[in-house]
Design an enzyme around this catalytic site. Structure first.
Site, PDB file in Angstrom:
ATOM      1  N   HIS A  95      50.909  60.443  -9.328  1.00 15.40           N
ATOM      2  CA  HIS A  95      50.717  60.847 -10.917  1.00 15.40           C
ATOM      3  C   HIS A  95      49.332  61.278 -11.100  1.00 15.40           C
ATOM      4  O   HIS A  95      48.920  61.754 -12.225  1.00 15.40           O
ATOM      5  CB  HIS A  95      50.993  59.596 -11.860  1.00 15.40           C
ATOM      6  CG  HIS A  95      52.380  59.219 -11.569  1.00 15.40           C
ATOM      7  ND1 HIS A  95      53.192  59.217 -12.686  1.00 15.40           N
ATOM      8  CD2 HIS A  95      53.369  58.386 -10.714  1.00 15.40           C
ATOM      9  CE1 HIS A  95      54.385  59.060 -12.447  1.00 15.40           C
ATOM     10  NE2 HIS A  95      54.511  58.439 -11.158  1.00 15.40           N
ATOM     11  N   ASP A 141      42.540  65.538 -14.531  1.00 15.83           N
ATOM     12  CA  ASP A 141      43.458  64.775 -14.803  1.00 15.83           C
ATOM     13  C   ASP A 141      44.739  65.124 -14.203  1.00 15.83           C
ATOM     14  O   ASP A 141      45.092  66.441 -14.193  1.00 15.83           O
ATOM     15  CB  ASP A 141      43.839  64.975 -16.521  1.00 15.83           C
ATOM     16  CG  ASP A 141      44.343  63.489 -17.069  1.00 15.83           C
ATOM     17  OD1 ASP A 141      44.985  62.746 -16.324  1.00 15.83           O
ATOM     18  OD2 ASP A 141      44.094  63.543 -18.292  1.00 15.83           O
TER      19      ASP A 141
HETATM   20  C1  G6P Z   1      46.985  56.349 -14.693  1.00 18.06           C
HETATM   21  C2  G6P Z   1      47.795  56.053 -13.200  1.00 18.06           C
HETATM   22  C3  G6P Z   1      48.910  54.997 -13.467  1.00 18.06           C
HETATM   23  C4  G6P Z   1      48.355  53.904 -14.217  1.00 18.06           C
HETATM   24  C5  G6P Z   1      47.724  54.373 -15.671  1.00 18.06           C
HETATM   25  C6  G6P Z   1      47.036  53.175 -16.423  1.00 18.06           C
HETATM   26  O1  G6P Z   1      47.936  57.227 -15.549  1.00 18.06           O
HETATM   27  O2  G6P Z   1      48.474  57.065 -12.796  1.00 18.06           O
HETATM   28  O3  G6P Z   1      49.610  54.638 -12.462  1.00 18.06           O
HETATM   29  O4  G6P Z   1      49.253  52.870 -14.755  1.00 18.06           O
HETATM   30  O5  G6P Z   1      46.624  55.402 -15.265  1.00 18.06           O
HETATM   31  O6  G6P Z   1      46.066  52.566 -15.447  1.00 18.06           O
HETATM   32  P1  G6P Z   1      46.128  50.880 -15.096  1.00 18.06           P
HETATM   33  O7  G6P Z   1      44.796  50.501 -13.977  1.00 18.06           O
HETATM   34  O8  G6P Z   1      45.685  50.083 -16.587  1.00 18.06           O
HETATM   35  O9  G6P Z   1      47.588  50.702 -14.742  1.00 18.06           O
END
Ligand code: G6P
Length: 475
Positions: free
Chosen positions: A176, A384
């Protein structure tokens, strides 16, 4: 170093098998205090869950992930038609794997090293152990010839680990976040295991063509992969490597934006922000990759260039708290809060703030009302993977009004070419883009917005999931 031994998760002892298994760092649910203080599961917010939940439900699938709390995992449970298979992660593993390798090594390195990545062997051991446990849980859950779809940078070793246990299953992996160019990736002391881990998949998806090309180049140089374009060959197997740009649920967001309640909420917000004022909006996780500080600096200069604008325009910055135990995130918060304070101190007035700063998560309907209220949306990350805020904003502009200022370095930029594109490191350039957005001719603005809405409408998150799974099913 002593590694804590976690018991095999109860998920991997269950007898049942599923034809589709999603594997992601977190489950599609979170624990919330309900009535009478009793804790209950509710669906986790976010685009990925809303995209994959219906597909998983329809396929009678299961979801392997971490529950969000340290220590023993709860047993398998159903929620909203999906079987959740929780994997245990210890407190030491959260520190070493999630906060360490994931968010202090891979996250900054993969985002153009906008912060210095740290490499610690005692973190890496935890990353390997966590990946092993996820792979074992996925192997135990998958029916014969099942499809297993692994997500994101937390789990890059899982495809190969899973293949070793279950060579019969089809394995997909989707990243992602961005995938870095060779000159950055080679710094990683664990570059070999990560490339081999990913190459265990049958289909590897990235957000952009650039990220896919970076990976193919590295796979050929460092992992003996052969082949051209999307089709690589490794150890006698075919591996497909392609861009699958993720998206949002356009129809749903468009529908919420058209609700009369949303319109009245947006009108109320506009009147509270000051009738007739032009509204600039930023919505981000409070993360140093998002460029919030440079954006605020540019807005400060925009007001300094013409002080009348402080009465005519207003900026709302929503910052969703994130990874708060990590020093770089605490430092960013201080920087952002100082900037908000200094802009308001200089340009604000009693009852007339120049910048409104909301450090919280907003319910989705409230967010859509804010998008509807915003004349200019600022999405200016330094790097990003995609940035779904940009696509969400576009989805809410049902009457083709509104301007999007978008960083060239967001994965969304190659698709949303009709945005006002900026280099977020160029503060003067961003100030100019703010002026341009403010004076954009209505017909040109509508033409740009129409073009962007067409792009998002034609590639929704459902199309994304179908496209990826389609490649994975094709043998
Ligand atoms: C990004 C990553 C996700 C993640 C999100 C939030 O979008 O690609 O995998 O879940 O950030 O980050 P966190 O560490 O709060 O899960």
């Amino acid at each position: 170093m002593f590694l804590e031994r976690m018991p095999p998760s109860r998920a991997s002892r269950s007898r049942q098998r599923w034809p589709l298994v999603i594997v992601a760092n977190t489950l599609p649910v979170r624990r919330r205090a309900g009535r009478g203080g009793k804790r209950r599961w509710e669906s986790a917010p976010g685009g990925l869950v809303s995209a994959l939940a219906p597909i998983t439900r329809r396929a009678g699938g299961a979801w392997v992930g971490w529950s969000g709390s340290a220590g023993r995992a709860p047993g398998p449970f159903e929620h909203a038609g999906i079987t959740n298979l929780p994997v245990a992660v210890s407190a030491a593993e959260i520190e070493g794997s999630y906060e360490g390798v994931c968010n202090r090594t891979l996250w900054p390195l993969y985002h153009d090293a906008v912060r210095q990545p740290e490499y610690h062997r005692h973190w890496w051991r935890h990353y390997v152990a966590v990946n092993q446990r996820f792979a074992a849980a996925a192997a135990a859950a998958a029916a014969r010839k099942a499809i297993v779809w692994v997500h994101d940078y937390h789990l890059q070793l899982v495809p190969q680990m899973l293949r070793e246990i279950r060579p019969d299953v089809r394995i997909g992996f989707f990243l992602h976040i961005p995938f870095p160019p060779e000159e950055l990736f080679v710094h990683l002391p664990w570059r070999g295991p990560i490339l081999r881990g990913l190459l265990g998949a049958d289909v590897i998806g990235f957000q952009t063509r650039l990220a896919a090309a970076n990976f193919r180049h590295l796979a050929r140089h460092l992992a003996n992969a052969r082949g051209r374009e999307a089709h690589l060959h490794v150890d006698g197997r075919a591996v497909e490597v392609q861009a699958f740009p993720i998206s949002v649920d356009f129809e749903h967001i468009d529908g919420v934006a058209r609700r009369p309640g949303t319109a009245s909420r947006a009108a109320a917000l506009r009147s509270r922000l000051g009738q007739g004022r032009r509204v600039f909006l930023g919505v981000d996780r409070l993360d140093y990759t998002k460029g919030i500080d440079l954006r605020l600096k540019a807005y400060g200069e925009f007001l300094a260039n013409d002080r009348r604008l402080a009465k005519e325009a207003v900026f709302v910055q929503v910052a969703v708290p994130s990874r708060e135990r990590i020093a770089e995130y605490q430092e960013l918060r201080r920087t952002v809060e100082e900037l908000v304070g200094s802009i308001n101190g200089r340009f604000g007035d009693v009852g007339n703030a120049a910048v409104h700063y909301l450090r919280r998560h907003l319910p989705f309907e409230e967010l859509v009302a804010l998008y509807r209220a915003a004349d200019v949306m600022l999405v200016t990350p330094l790097a990003d993977g995609m940035n779904l805020v940009a696509k969400e904003y576009v989805s809410t502009r049902t009457d083709d009004t509104g301007a999007l200022i978008l960083s060239e370095f967001a994965g969304a930029a190659p698709e949303l070419k009709a945005a006002l594109l900026v280099n977020p490191h160029d503060v003067s350039g961003m100030t100019e883009a703010m002026e341009r957005a403010l004076h954009l001719d209505a017909a040109e603005g509508a033409r740009r917005m129409r073009a962007m809405r067409r792009v998002v409408r034609r590639n929704t998150v459902h199309d994304w999931a179908e496209a990826f799974l389609g490649r994975l099913r094709a043998e």
